[in-house]
Enzyme design. Sequence first.
Site, short mmCIF file in Angstrom:
data_model
loop_
_atom_site.label_atom_id
_atom_site.label_comp_id
_atom_site.label_asym_id
_atom_site.label_seq_id
_atom_site.Cartn_x
_atom_site.Cartn_y
_atom_site.Cartn_z
N SER A 20 -62.97 7.57 35.84
CA SER A 20 -64.33 7.63 35.50
C SER A 20 -65.22 8.97 35.65
O SER A 20 -66.29 9.45 35.55
CB SER A 20 -65.29 6.67 35.44
N LYS A 43 -69.99 6.10 41.29
CA LYS A 43 -70.70 6.88 40.12
C LYS A 43 -71.71 7.62 40.57
O LYS A 43 -72.05 7.56 41.85
CB LYS A 43 -71.43 5.62 39.31
#
Length: 212
Positions: A133, A171
């Site tokens: 990601s 993230k």
Amino acid sequence: MAITQESKQIQVLRFIHEAQSENGYPPTVREIGEAVGLSSSSTIHGHIERLVKKGYLLKDASKPRARAIEVTDIGLEMLGISTTPGKIPVLGMVTAGTPILAVEEEATEFFPIPDNLMQFDGDLFMLNVHGDSMVNIGILDGDKVIVRKQENADNGDVVVAMNDNNEATVKRFFREADHYRLQPENNSMAPIILQKVSILGKVIGLYRDAIY
């Protein structure tokens, strides 16, 4: 009187080390004076010169400001700071994908601290990355991220965050009006929206075992 004089010199030495570690360059004479309670620049220069003579400081006016004054290994030992290279504990796995229970309390292995991160010795840990990601910023599946422990983050920081289920993920962090957004760096993935989030630390480095 000699004890007081020595104590003031150590205060100067300690402030130079702390300021250089935090900012990447030594403090000005005025900043030193404000920190240790001295108003005379000549007195401060005197302390610096004596610290140089004792071998606690290295001064070289020909170098850029960032290295014009440096605390030597002997100076660090005088401050009680170990000059032995530290180790970063590897505390398990973190996902660059869907959050999973990942962060362990005990280290599984250790890595030497890079020279440019030595000032954070004791505040670092590493995690193995699983998932893709964060590929847009070069964090790949199988990499290890170096994380500085901290509980807060600024918008845009790349963090290791944990949700209410104690699931951790790496993230990009954003604090928005009524929620937190954990943004992937992968155009095919949606952000994670949370009402509550715990920051374990900020990603400040990356290690890769091999280049393919």
